[in-house]
Design a protein around this motif. Sequence first.
Motif, PDB file in Angstrom:
ATOM      1  N   GLU A 136       0.815  -1.196   0.000  1.00 38.26           N
ATOM      2  CA  GLU A 136       0.000   0.000   0.000  1.00 38.26           C
ATOM      3  C   GLU A 136       0.859   1.261   0.000  1.00 38.26           C
ATOM      4  O   GLU A 136       0.331   2.364  -0.137  1.00 38.26           O
ATOM      5  CB  GLU A 136      -0.926  -0.014   1.214  1.00 38.26           C
ATOM      6  CG  GLU A 136      -1.936  -1.156   1.190  1.00 38.26           C
ATOM      7  CD  GLU A 136      -2.861  -1.107   2.382  1.00 38.26           C
ATOM      8  OE1 GLU A 136      -2.655  -0.224   3.244  1.00 38.26           O
ATOM      9  OE2 GLU A 136      -3.774  -1.939   2.444  1.00 38.26           O
ATOM     10  N   GLN A 155       3.774   4.115  -7.966  1.00 37.35           N
ATOM     11  CA  GLN A 155       2.529   3.663  -8.554  1.00 37.35           C
ATOM     12  C   GLN A 155       2.109   4.679  -9.610  1.00 37.35           C
ATOM     13  O   GLN A 155       1.921   5.860  -9.304  1.00 37.35           O
ATOM     14  CB  GLN A 155       1.439   3.524  -7.492  1.00 37.35           C
ATOM     15  CG  GLN A 155       1.777   2.500  -6.412  1.00 37.35           C
ATOM     16  CD  GLN A 155       0.635   2.328  -5.432  1.00 37.35           C
ATOM     17  OE1 GLN A 155      -0.413   1.795  -5.775  1.00 37.35           O
ATOM     18  NE2 GLN A 155       0.830   2.777  -4.200  1.00 37.35           N
ATOM     19  N   VAL A 156       1.992   4.227 -10.848  1.00 36.24           N
ATOM     20  CA  VAL A 156       1.679   5.128 -11.950  1.00 36.24           C
ATOM     21  C   VAL A 156       0.235   5.580 -11.843  1.00 36.24           C
ATOM     22  O   VAL A 156      -0.690   4.767 -11.740  1.00 36.24           O
ATOM     23  CB  VAL A 156       1.929   4.436 -13.303  1.00 36.24           C
ATOM     24  CG1 VAL A 156       1.501   5.351 -14.453  1.00 36.24           C
ATOM     25  CG2 VAL A 156       3.409   4.074 -13.438  1.00 36.24           C
ATOM     26  N   LYS A 157       0.032   6.886 -11.873  1.00 35.57           N
ATOM     27  CA  LYS A 157      -1.298   7.463 -11.799  1.00 35.57           C
ATOM     28  C   LYS A 157      -1.845   7.771 -13.193  1.00 35.57           C
ATOM     29  O   LYS A 157      -2.947   7.362 -13.544  1.00 35.57           O
ATOM     30  CB  LYS A 157      -1.272   8.731 -10.955  1.00 35.57           C
ATOM     31  CG  LYS A 157      -2.609   9.454 -10.868  1.00 35.57           C
ATOM     32  CD  LYS A 157      -2.470  10.728 -10.034  1.00 35.57           C
ATOM     33  CE  LYS A 157      -3.800  11.473  -9.959  1.00 35.57           C
ATOM     34  NZ  LYS A 157      -3.664  12.732  -9.165  1.00 35.57           N
ATOM     35  N   THR A 158      -1.072   8.500 -13.987  1.00 35.23           N
ATOM     36  CA  THR A 158      -1.506   8.914 -15.318  1.00 35.23           C
ATOM     37  C   THR A 158      -0.306   8.940 -16.252  1.00 35.23           C
ATOM     38  O   THR A 158       0.804   9.263 -15.831  1.00 35.23           O
ATOM     39  CB  THR A 158      -2.134  10.323 -15.294  1.00 35.23           C
ATOM     40  OG1 THR A 158      -3.145  10.366 -14.291  1.00 35.23           O
ATOM     41  CG2 THR A 158      -2.741  10.678 -16.643  1.00 35.23           C
ATOM     42  N   TYR A 208       0.693  10.827 -19.755  1.00 37.37           N
ATOM     43  CA  TYR A 208       0.314  11.867 -20.706  1.00 37.37           C
ATOM     44  C   TYR A 208       1.150  11.711 -21.976  1.00 37.37           C
ATOM     45  O   TYR A 208       2.378  11.827 -21.937  1.00 37.37           O
ATOM     46  CB  TYR A 208       0.558  13.262 -20.120  1.00 37.37           C
ATOM     47  CG  TYR A 208      -0.254  13.576 -18.888  1.00 37.37           C
ATOM     48  CD1 TYR A 208      -1.541  14.086 -18.982  1.00 37.37           C
ATOM     49  CD2 TYR A 208       0.287  13.377 -17.611  1.00 37.37           C
ATOM     50  CE1 TYR A 208      -2.279  14.394 -17.850  1.00 37.37           C
ATOM     51  CE2 TYR A 208      -0.446  13.680 -16.470  1.00 37.37           C
ATOM     52  CZ  TYR A 208      -1.724  14.190 -16.596  1.00 37.37           C
ATOM     53  OH  TYR A 208      -2.446  14.489 -15.464  1.00 37.37           O
ATOM     54  N   ASN A 227       7.580  13.887  -8.863  1.00 36.28           N
ATOM     55  CA  ASN A 227       6.270  13.260  -9.022  1.00 36.28           C
ATOM     56  C   ASN A 227       5.971  12.904 -10.472  1.00 36.28           C
ATOM     57  O   ASN A 227       4.981  12.216 -10.743  1.00 36.28           O
ATOM     58  CB  ASN A 227       5.166  14.187  -8.494  1.00 36.28           C
ATOM     59  CG  ASN A 227       5.124  14.231  -6.979  1.00 36.28           C
ATOM     60  OD1 ASN A 227       5.506  13.270  -6.311  1.00 36.28           O
ATOM     61  ND2 ASN A 227       4.678  15.349  -6.438  1.00 36.28           N
ATOM     62  N   ARG A 228       6.806  13.378 -11.396  1.00 32.74           N
ATOM     63  CA  ARG A 228       6.601  13.111 -12.813  1.00 32.74           C
ATOM     64  C   ARG A 228       7.934  12.789 -13.469  1.00 32.74           C
ATOM     65  O   ARG A 228       8.979  13.252 -13.027  1.00 32.74           O
ATOM     66  CB  ARG A 228       5.948  14.310 -13.509  1.00 32.74           C
ATOM     67  CG  ARG A 228       4.540  14.623 -13.038  1.00 32.74           C
ATOM     68  CD  ARG A 228       4.038  15.918 -13.673  1.00 32.74           C
ATOM     69  NE  ARG A 228       2.655  16.203 -13.282  1.00 32.74           N
ATOM     70  CZ  ARG A 228       2.318  16.825 -12.154  1.00 32.74           C
ATOM     71  NH1 ARG A 228       3.267  17.207 -11.313  1.00 32.74           N
ATOM     72  NH2 ARG A 228       1.050  17.051 -11.860  1.00 32.74           N
ATOM     73  N   GLU A 242       3.058  10.298 -14.547  1.00 33.31           N
ATOM     74  CA  GLU A 242       2.746  10.931 -13.272  1.00 33.31           C
ATOM     75  C   GLU A 242       2.491   9.841 -12.242  1.00 33.31           C
ATOM     76  O   GLU A 242       1.727   8.906 -12.475  1.00 33.31           O
ATOM     77  CB  GLU A 242       1.518  11.833 -13.391  1.00 33.31           C
ATOM     78  CG  GLU A 242       1.170  12.548 -12.103  1.00 33.31           C
ATOM     79  CD  GLU A 242      -0.016  13.491 -12.257  1.00 33.31           C
ATOM     80  OE1 GLU A 242      -0.458  14.058 -11.246  1.00 33.31           O
ATOM     81  OE2 GLU A 242      -0.511  13.637 -13.403  1.00 33.31           O
ATOM     82  N   PHE A 243       3.134   9.975 -11.069  1.00 35.19           N
ATOM     83  CA  PHE A 243       3.014   8.971 -10.018  1.00 35.19           C
ATOM     84  C   PHE A 243       1.945   9.363  -8.998  1.00 35.19           C
ATOM     85  O   PHE A 243       1.594  10.534  -8.860  1.00 35.19           O
ATOM     86  CB  PHE A 243       4.353   8.760  -9.315  1.00 35.19           C
ATOM     87  CG  PHE A 243       5.447   8.307 -10.253  1.00 35.19           C
ATOM     88  CD1 PHE A 243       5.477   7.014 -10.740  1.00 35.19           C
ATOM     89  CD2 PHE A 243       6.445   9.194 -10.640  1.00 35.19           C
ATOM     90  CE1 PHE A 243       6.472   6.601 -11.609  1.00 35.19           C
ATOM     91  CE2 PHE A 243       7.442   8.782 -11.512  1.00 35.19           C
ATOM     92  CZ  PHE A 243       7.462   7.486 -11.985  1.00 35.19           C
ATOM     93  N   GLU A 244       1.467   8.355  -8.287  1.00 41.95           N
ATOM     94  CA  GLU A 244       0.474   8.597  -7.231  1.00 41.95           C
ATOM     95  C   GLU A 244       1.053   9.462  -6.122  1.00 41.95           C
ATOM     96  O   GLU A 244       2.226   9.339  -5.793  1.00 41.95           O
ATOM     97  CB  GLU A 244       0.023   7.243  -6.628  1.00 41.95           C
ATOM     98  CG  GLU A 244      -0.737   6.358  -7.592  1.00 41.95           C
ATOM     99  CD  GLU A 244      -2.182   6.786  -7.764  1.00 41.95           C
ATOM    100  OE1 GLU A 244      -2.588   7.786  -7.121  1.00 41.95           O
ATOM    101  OE2 GLU A 244      -2.907   6.109  -8.521  1.00 41.95           O
TER     102      GLU A 244
END
Length: 379
Positions: A44, A49-52, A54, A347-348, A377-379
């Motif tokens: 957890e 962890q990949v969020k998005t 682009y 974060n990116r 972009e990461f979580e």
Amino acid sequence: MTYNRTGLWCVTLAILLLTGCANGPRSETIIIPSKEENHTVDEERRPFQVKTIYRLPDSITDQGELLGWATPESVIGLFEEASRSEGLSLQFQRLSAPYESVETLQAVGNNAMYHHLSPDGKTISGVAKSAEGASLKLITYPSGEEEMVEATTDSTQQLLFEQPTWSADSQYVSYLVMEEGRRLASIGVYDTQAEKAKVYRLKGFDMAGIPIKAKISDDGRMMLIVLDQSSNGRIVAMGTINGSVIEFQYEHEIGSDQIDWLNHDQFVFQGMEGTLYEYDRRNQELSILLERADSFEFSQDRKYIAYSLNGKDTLYAGKLQGKNILHAEPIYHGIIPSDMYWSPDHNRLLVNGRKTYVKPRVVKEAKPMDLRPFIIEFE
């Protein structure tokens, strides 16, 4: 996160190296991380962890280059722009989240080349050519103010047409200078805070080689230099800045021109066969960070690393801790990265590369769409 009791085990290898900056054989201590080391990771709290993802607009992939991050959420690139009056011209352009359109910042003169964005995203360096030779050019972002820097210290010196390199803290710019009557190039350094340039000669290096890249440490006291030895390959040499000279203290064969400082005393380079090494000048200790590395890039705070491996079309990210890369995870599949840039807040990750491996003889025939710039972009 917990560690087993085994921890790290060390193997000391006596390697006799005949170098141009030493008087005879010497030994190196190589620290190899244990393959049995186990790290328990809380699923957890995985750091990557990949969020998005682009995908950047297709319009910027055809011609031009990405320079890096201007802010935690915007990147800058140099691209061709078509106009009826002037035809094609180079423009600095910015892309901000969600990275769907570009904003033109300013035009770039045709006499400038080798542009490089400082790590803090505030200054773009370049080399401007004229009938008199080459000059160092600095462009401040976002004002667009341009400054021509006197990069040499006397009339016998000439700035070479090579890409200037920024220190990690964005204070210093390193570049190559050729002096009349000298076989080897000297190393120039411009201090953006003091607004002064100084040229250093190389001392203690007798082996034939041509400097092609230099990078200064953040404290302005140490220098890394990549030297091309023609048929003998390339080496990275570490030296101390002392007065008006750089005194060499260490050198090692390299497999690529990727070099970087971790701090004032430690630097990382890619050796032969892709081994990623860390050298600590305080105890002359050489450690292995990664096997079979193809490319790598550290975050600006030097806490994280993105990398790819030879023979794999996968991009990984991990946390750098001591002499180990922890929690390394695949973050993208199907890419061979050529350039990677961490955002200032890590974060990116801006990535440029090729979708699949191609043979060297057909690289020039690859279509523009084979190059796939995107932002993770990461979580």
